[in-house]
Design a protein around this motif. Structure first.
Motif, mmCIF file in Angstrom:
data_model
loop_
_atom_site.group_PDB
_atom_site.id
_atom_site.type_symbol
_atom_site.label_atom_id
_atom_site.label_comp_id
_atom_site.label_asym_id
_atom_site.label_seq_id
_atom_site.Cartn_x
_atom_site.Cartn_y
_atom_site.Cartn_z
ATOM 1 N N PHE A 168 -5.398 -18.660 -29.118
ATOM 2 C CA PHE A 168 -5.248 -18.704 -27.649
ATOM 3 C C PHE A 168 -5.434 -17.309 -27.043
ATOM 4 N N VAL A 169 -4.737 -16.340 -27.620
ATOM 5 C CA VAL A 169 -4.764 -14.989 -27.051
ATOM 6 C C VAL A 169 -6.154 -14.381 -27.193
ATOM 7 N N MET A 170 -6.830 -14.700 -28.311
ATOM 8 C CA MET A 170 -8.203 -14.208 -28.487
ATOM 9 C C MET A 170 -9.075 -14.608 -27.305
ATOM 10 N N LEU A 171 -8.895 -15.860 -26.855
ATOM 11 C CA LEU A 171 -9.734 -16.384 -25.762
ATOM 12 C C LEU A 171 -9.554 -15.586 -24.465
ATOM 13 N N MET A 172 -8.395 -14.951 -24.313
ATOM 14 C CA MET A 172 -8.101 -14.254 -23.057
ATOM 15 C C MET A 172 -9.067 -13.104 -22.765
ATOM 16 N N THR A 173 -9.509 -12.408 -23.817
ATOM 17 C CA THR A 173 -10.282 -11.183 -23.568
ATOM 18 C C THR A 173 -11.779 -11.438 -23.343
ATOM 19 N N PRO A 174 -12.513 -11.939 -24.358
ATOM 20 C CA PRO A 174 -13.962 -12.074 -24.114
ATOM 21 C C PRO A 174 -14.343 -13.265 -23.240
ATOM 22 N N ILE A 232 -18.298 -4.155 -0.746
ATOM 23 C CA ILE A 232 -18.347 -4.389 -2.192
ATOM 24 C C ILE A 232 -17.770 -5.782 -2.417
ATOM 25 N N LYS A 233 -18.683 -6.769 -2.440
ATOM 26 C CA LYS A 233 -18.215 -8.155 -2.527
ATOM 27 C C LYS A 233 -18.295 -8.678 -3.945
ATOM 28 N N PRO A 234 -17.364 -9.552 -4.309
ATOM 29 C CA PRO A 234 -17.395 -10.120 -5.661
ATOM 30 C C PRO A 234 -18.626 -10.970 -5.907
ATOM 31 N N PHE A 235 -19.108 -10.923 -7.136
ATOM 32 C CA PHE A 235 -20.284 -11.693 -7.552
ATOM 33 C C PHE A 235 -20.037 -13.183 -7.376
ATOM 34 N N SER A 236 -18.886 -13.665 -7.874
ATOM 35 C CA SER A 236 -18.639 -15.098 -7.803
ATOM 36 C C SER A 236 -17.154 -15.449 -7.865
ATOM 37 N N PRO A 237 -16.573 -15.801 -6.733
ATOM 38 C CA PRO A 237 -15.182 -16.266 -6.751
ATOM 39 C C PRO A 237 -14.975 -17.460 -7.680
ATOM 40 N N VAL A 238 -16.030 -18.230 -7.926
ATOM 41 C CA VAL A 238 -15.912 -19.369 -8.855
ATOM 42 C C VAL A 238 -15.535 -18.872 -10.252
ATOM 43 N N LEU A 239 -16.245 -17.823 -10.706
ATOM 44 C CA LEU A 239 -15.940 -17.275 -12.025
ATOM 45 C C LEU A 239 -14.547 -16.641 -12.055
ATOM 46 N N VAL A 240 -14.142 -16.069 -10.922
ATOM 47 C CA VAL A 240 -12.819 -15.443 -10.851
ATOM 48 C C VAL A 240 -11.733 -16.491 -11.132
ATOM 49 N N VAL A 241 -11.873 -17.646 -10.503
ATOM 50 C CA VAL A 241 -10.875 -18.709 -10.693
ATOM 51 C C VAL A 241 -10.944 -19.258 -12.118
ATOM 52 N N LEU A 242 -12.152 -19.465 -12.608
ATOM 53 C CA LEU A 242 -12.314 -19.957 -13.975
ATOM 54 C C LEU A 242 -11.723 -18.973 -14.986
ATOM 55 N N GLY A 243 -11.999 -17.707 -14.778
ATOM 56 C CA GLY A 243 -11.466 -16.672 -15.677
ATOM 57 C C GLY A 243 -9.948 -16.629 -15.632
ATOM 58 N N ALA A 244 -9.389 -16.730 -14.435
ATOM 59 C CA ALA A 244 -7.929 -16.707 -14.302
ATOM 60 C C ALA A 244 -7.313 -17.914 -15.014
ATOM 61 N N ALA A 245 -7.983 -19.061 -14.918
ATOM 62 C CA ALA A 245 -7.460 -20.256 -15.578
ATOM 63 C C ALA A 245 -7.480 -20.088 -17.097
ATOM 64 N N LEU A 246 -8.530 -19.459 -17.624
ATOM 65 C CA LEU A 246 -8.584 -19.203 -19.063
ATOM 66 C C LEU A 246 -7.520 -18.193 -19.494
ATOM 67 N N LEU A 247 -7.276 -17.207 -18.625
ATOM 68 C CA LEU A 247 -6.203 -16.255 -18.932
ATOM 69 C C LEU A 247 -4.856 -16.978 -18.988
ATOM 70 N N TRP A 248 -4.648 -17.828 -18.019
ATOM 71 C CA TRP A 248 -3.409 -18.622 -17.938
ATOM 72 C C TRP A 248 -3.214 -19.421 -19.233
ATOM 73 N N PHE A 249 -4.254 -20.091 -19.650
ATOM 74 C CA PHE A 249 -4.248 -20.880 -20.887
ATOM 75 C C PHE A 249 -3.888 -19.994 -22.083
ATOM 76 N N GLY A 250 -4.577 -18.872 -22.190
ATOM 77 C CA GLY A 250 -4.335 -17.973 -23.320
ATOM 78 C C GLY A 250 -2.936 -17.380 -23.290
ATOM 79 N N TRP A 251 -2.419 -17.224 -22.081
ATOM 80 C CA TRP A 251 -1.108 -16.590 -21.916
ATOM 81 C C TRP A 251 0.001 -17.417 -22.556
ATOM 82 N N PHE A 252 -0.214 -18.702 -22.738
ATOM 83 C CA PHE A 252 0.784 -19.508 -23.452
ATOM 84 C C PHE A 252 0.933 -18.985 -24.883
ATOM 85 N N GLY A 253 -0.192 -18.621 -25.482
ATOM 86 C CA GLY A 253 -0.130 -18.034 -26.815
ATOM 87 C C GLY A 253 0.487 -16.648 -26.781
#
Lengths: 112, 417
Positions: free
Chosen positions: B35-41, B207-228
């Motif tokens: 789980f934690v591995m998934l958080m970084t890359p 300086i605008k973000p490339f994609s708020p969609v990826l930001v939310v997706l990335g945060a969700a993956l961090l959340w998931f990994g954070w359980f580990g």
């Protein structure tokens, strides 16, 4: 002969096109443009930073009509494109000196 | 004795008296490590990549991927030995994992698995710091910095908090890395951002973000990994792990609510980049308290964590003139301090140590916060100067910066239409 250019809100394009077809307008050129008038732009927010975006997306319709049709065309566009809110757009009318239909060589009123 | 008890609370790995392998604990820790591995890359890479301008997306993602690879290498060679070897100020004796076999145990799990689990923490810490320096730091400088930083900053700080060092252990409660990972990384990022200077466009162009969609997706993956990350820090599959899992989920949700509620009050809009950032802030805030806070505590810790993250990024940041590109300090550092303080305040009844004194625990928390800030700031600066010297300067040239690092440094573009 006159050229009628109307800058309108994008979501009104279908309404205006249909209304013009009903009064016998047979052709037009449409382009996606950006601009602003008195309403200015809008703002976007990213992590607490506010960015003002000046140019809003609009549709520009261009058509050339006979002198007699001008008033009916402009009033039809005004009626169909109006929402009553700021940013509804503008219509510009200008003179056209000459028209030539490429396929047949017809000119002026016959070519409208 | 109390201090000893708190050290146990902060470091469950020492608690185990028995030294027999538990297949249940081992199974959970294998999963938690993955789980934690998934958080970084994946998680951090997309979260940060989405926040970056389109011309620097790959470079930003590359720093997370690179940090993970370099971090893993450095960790097994010398990082684990410094962090978890024997010794007071720094650990020794386990270079190249010497003496550790497949039958060595840490508590009830194989020590090799503990090595892997803790290695994912080291990697994400330096990847978090990359957020402060992106869009202008040389990729080569960052890769060398990542290796040196884990050896000289991350591993010693870990040793003091969790690895058995006593002189610099103030009895802090830090269940899963509030000061060790988040404050440490946030301070490091901030210091490097100061040394590098501001981006050319900072404060001048949008300086605008490339994609708020990826930001939310990335945060969700961090959340998931954070359980580990949090529930795995119990190093066992038990009730405390379950509690850590639950409060982590609650605090992250409240972080979302806290951030967008304040944003709504200030700007009359609830943004998605804000909501995703709030989730990360809530997760950061609960991390040190995840083994001891109850649900009520998690609600307050997450809510304030989210609101504080917004306040830091939108208000406090403008008072400092430092271009912390993706706000690593404000979300991981500032909110990390809050989490560490809150750990001493919000303790569930079942986790309350005997004769608990909140005042003296707060002193312990502040001592650890102070030590982490001072040590991380000074040694990060030294390490970054060394990395810069090796690569002939730490910052890319002006033309590279304005064209973007993706094409000039990596020879690739994020999107080919």
């Amino acid at each position: 002969m006159k050229r009628v250019e109307a800058v309108i809100k994008p979501f009104k394009l279908e309404d205006v096109k249909d209304a013009l077809a009903e009064i016998g307008i047979t052709g037009m050129t449409v382009s996606e443009v950006k601009g602003y008038g008195r309403q200015k732009g809008h703002s976007e927010l990213y992590r607490g930073a506010e960015y003002v975006v000046d140019f809003l997306p609009k549709i520009k319709m261009e058509m050339v009509v006979t002198d007699e049709m001008v008033e009916q065309v402009t009033s039809t566009i005004v009626e169909a494109a109006r929402t009553g809110k700021i940013g509804d757009g503008k219509i510009f009318v200008s003179d056209i000196e000459q028209i030539i239909r490429i396929r047949t060589g017809e000119t002026d009123n016959e070519a409208v | 004795m109390k201090r000893f008890y708190l050290a146990l609370l902060a470091l469950p790995t020492l608690v185990f008296a028995e030294d027999t392998l538990s297949s249940g604990d081992t199974a959970w820790m294998l999963v938690a490590t993955a789980f934690v591995m998934l958080m970084t890359p994946a998680g951090l890479a997309l979260f940060y990549g989405g926040l970056t301008r389109s011309k620097n997306v790959l470079n930003t993602i590359g720093m997370s991927l690179g940090a993970y690879a370099v971090g893993t290498l450095v960790w097994v060679i010398v990082g684990y030995s410094i962090a978890f070897g024997d010794g007071d100020i720094i650990g020794t004796g386990k270079v190249m994992l010497s003496g550790i076999t497949s039958s060595s145990l840490t508590g009830t799990i194989p020590e090799l698995l503990f090595v892997a689990f803790q290695g994912t923490f080291a990697a994400i810490a330096v990847a978090i710091a990359s957020g402060s320096m992106i869009e202008r730091v040389k990729f080569s400088t960052f890769m060398i910095f990542a290796a040196l930083w884990i050896v000289a900053v991350y591993a010693p700080v870990t040793h003091w908090a969790w690895g058995g060092g006593t002189t610099l252990n103030f009895g802090e409660m830090d269940f899963a890395g509030g000061t060790v990972v988040h404050l440490n990384a946030g301070v490091a990022g901030f210091v490097v951002a100061m040394i590098l200077g501001r981006r050319k466009d900072y404060g001048k162009a949008a300086i605008k973000p490339f994609s708020p969609v990826l930001v939310v997706l990335g945060a969700a993956l961090l959340w998931f990994g954070w359980f580990g990350f949090n529930a795995g820090s119990e190093v066992a599959a038990d009730g405390t792990a379950a509690s850590a899992f639950l409060v982590t989920n609650v605090a992250a949700s409240l972080g979302v609510i806290g951030w967008i509620a304040v944003e709504w009050l200030v700007y009359k809009k609830a943004t998605l980049v804000g909501g995703a950032s709030g989730a990360v802030a809530g997760l950061v805030a609960i991390t040190p308290a995840s083994g001891s806070a109850g649900v009520e505590g998690a609600i307050i810790i997450g809510l304030i964590g989210g609101a504080l993250g917004f306040y830091g990024v939108a208000k406090l940041k403008t008072m400092f003139k430092v271009d912390d590109s993706l706000d690593a300090f404000w979300i991981h550092g500032l909110v990390g301090i809050w989490g560490s303080v809150a750990t001493a305040i919000f303790i569930a009844d079942y986790a309350m140590p005997e004769n608990y004194n909140m005042g003296s625990q707060l002193v312990s928390q502040f001592s650890a916060i102070g030590l982490t800030i001072v040590y991380s700031a000074i040694v990060t600066a030294i390490v970054f100067f060394i990395a810069s010297a090796i690569t002939g300067g730490g910052r890319v040239d002006e033309e590279t910066e304005s064209r973007g690092l993706d094409e000039t440094v990596h020879g690739e573009k994020a999107i080919n239409l």
